[in-house]
Design an enzyme around this catalytic site. Structure first.
Site, PDB file in Angstrom:
ATOM      1  N   ASP A 145     -10.928 -25.223   5.542  1.00  0.00           N
ATOM      2  CA  ASP A 145     -10.568 -26.051   6.698  1.00  0.00           C
ATOM      3  C   ASP A 145     -10.419 -25.276   7.999  1.00  0.00           C
ATOM      4  OD1 ASP A 145     -10.581 -28.612   5.590  1.00  0.00           O
ATOM      5  OD2 ASP A 145      -8.646 -28.273   4.619  1.00  0.00           O
ATOM      6  N   ASP A 207     -16.873 -32.984   3.139  1.00  0.00           N
ATOM      7  CA  ASP A 207     -16.216 -32.703   4.422  1.00  0.00           C
ATOM      8  C   ASP A 207     -16.605 -31.327   4.978  1.00  0.00           C
ATOM      9  OD1 ASP A 207     -14.867 -34.133   2.393  1.00  0.00           O
ATOM     10  OD2 ASP A 207     -12.983 -34.129   3.460  1.00  0.00           O
TER      11      ASP A 207
HETATM   12  N1  GLY Z   1     -11.202 -33.385   5.422  1.00  0.00           N
HETATM   13  C1  GLY Z   1     -10.180 -34.180   4.900  1.00  0.00           C
HETATM   14  C2  GLY Z   1     -10.371 -35.635   5.085  1.00  0.00           C
HETATM   15  O1  GLY Z   1     -11.379 -36.127   5.500  1.00  0.00           O
HETATM   16  O2  GLY Z   1      -9.430 -36.321   4.747  1.00  0.00           O
END
Ligand code: GLY
Length: 429
Positions: A145, A207
């Protein structure tokens, strides 16, 4: 002689008639072509006229500024950032700018965009304060992240705020992210197994596509060229393994860390392992549009179009999906405005990348419909909460962040408004 002269005159008249007829025929042909051209232009004209009638970008931007005027003075603890507004509440719930919290960069990112739109120095000062407070996060290697955290804050500060001194922080951040790349698998490892004990090996989630933007940026700004290669390889591997035949995406893939074989396809935030989690589809649309922007490799553009077209085909009338497409037939299911904001922003880029007018208009029009819906009383926070948007769902399957305001919904929404403003200023469409 007289007879010959008369014959000559008649011949001339006939010739002139033929010329006139020729000119008439050419004129008619040219007229028809120009009508066709006019029709094509008129189709764009009609779209623009409709847009002007029903879509007031300036007022949506003014709404965002109003909301920031309200929220910024309340959010004084710089060690925290606003994450969500719970259903029925008005004010942001703040969470610490923790190394494990993926949302730390979005509020500064919102402020960078408001600065870019308004050129009001006060938003820049707020953005700087709230960005620089977590520069130590550049060394995060515990999860993927770091891209989501650093790029909206430091990346936008560099791009939109002229903060060239953020370059080293971004390059270090890219190095941290790249350290999670596994060449046997061909992707960046998203989560550690300690965080998610259900999965034992190399986890990559859809993601993760968004984090590639940090690597592309770094490769273009003096970073290691391997950052570019890693981003491309990740995108190629994900394209191969992460999508179903109908171009919808799984959320979580577990790979064998040694052989690179796909072991499992699961979900964390979706309705079921095999269901189509809406924000996951949105990350795919945004991710592949961005990868095309950075590489100009047509295979990524074609793929972005395929997954976009599938996403559009699944949407309800208001262009904002439920949190998972496979529960979309249940009218009681909560919406996810964050997915709509992510896709609206991506579509504005996509509308500029595709060659043919029809696709340009189709994507532009869909983006406008999404923004129009998000800015309407149904989804706008104006007069109700301190956020731009209402009705997002973070993780219903885990029982939290259901039908709330979410900071990343606001971030992608204001990014989309900024992109639209720039498209209009260029005078395209
Ligand atoms: N990247 C985390 C979400 O989309 O909740």
């Amino acid at each position: 002689m007289k007879f010959n002269q008369t014959k000559l005159a008649v011949k001339k008249i006939k010739e002139n008639k033929r010329k006139l007829l020729g000119a008439y025929v050419i004129g008619v042909i040219l007229f028809c072509f120009s009508c066709k051209e006019l029709k094509a232009n008129n189709e764009i004209g009609l779209a623009s006229a409709k847009e002007l009638d029903t879509f007031n970008l300036e007022s949506l931007i003014a709404d965002c500024e109003t909301q920031l005027e309200i929220s910024v003075p309340k959010l004084t603890d710089l060690s925290k950032h606003p994450r969500l507004i719970e259903t029925g509440k008005k004010e942001w719930k703040e969470v610490p700018n923790n190394r494990l919290v993926w949302t730390s960069g979005f509020y500064p990112g919102v402020l960078w965009y408001m600065y870019d739109i308004s050129q009001n120095e006060k938003w820049k000062l707020e953005a700087i304060k709230r960005t620089e407070v977590f520069d130590s996060f550049k060394t995060i290697t515990e999860h993927h992240d770091i891209g989501f955290m650093m790029f909206p804050a430091f990346g936008k500060g560099y791009e939109l705020g002229g903060k060239k001194e953020y370059k080293d922080i971004l390059l270090t951040s890219a190095g941290s992210l790249a350290s999670r790349f596994n060449p046997q698998v061909g992707t960046i490892r998203s989560w550690s197994n300690k965080m998610h004990p259900r999965w034992k090996q190399h986890i990559t989630i859809i993601d993760n596509m968004l984090n590639l933007e940090l690597l592309f940026w770094a490769a273009k700004h003096g970073g290691d060229t391997k950052f570019y290669d890693i981003a491309v390889k990740h995108a190629e591997t994900t394209m191969k393994n992460h999508f179903r035949e109908d171009y919808t995406s799984w959320h979580v893939l577990e790979y064998d860390s040694i052989t690179g074989a796909v072991l499992n396809r699961h979900t964390k935030q979706g309705y079921a392992d095999n269901s189509r989690w809406s924000r996951g589809q949105a990350w795919g649309v945004y991710g592949y549009t961005m990868v095309y922007k950075e590489t100009r490799d047509k295979k990524f553009l074609e793929f972005a179009q395929k997954i976009t077209d599938k996403y559009l085909s699944l949407l309800p009338d208001d262009y904002v999906p439920c949190w998972d497409f496979d529960v979309a037939n249940n009218p009681k299911e909560e919406k996810d405005a964050s997915a709509a904001a992510v896709v609206a922003s991506a579509l504005l880029d996509l509308s500029e990348f595709v060659d043919n007018k029809k696709d340009q208009e189709r994507y532009y029009d869909a983006a406008l419909k999404m923004l129009e819906s998000l800015g309407s009383d149904k989804y706008s926070g104006v007069g109700k909460t301190d956020s731009f948007l209402l009705h997002s769902t973070g993780a219903k399957s885990l029982g939290h962040e259901i039908n709330v305001a979410l900071i990343y919904a606001d971030y992608y929404y204001i990014e989309a408004l900024d992109r639209l403003k720039k498209i209009r200023e260029k005078g395209k469409l």
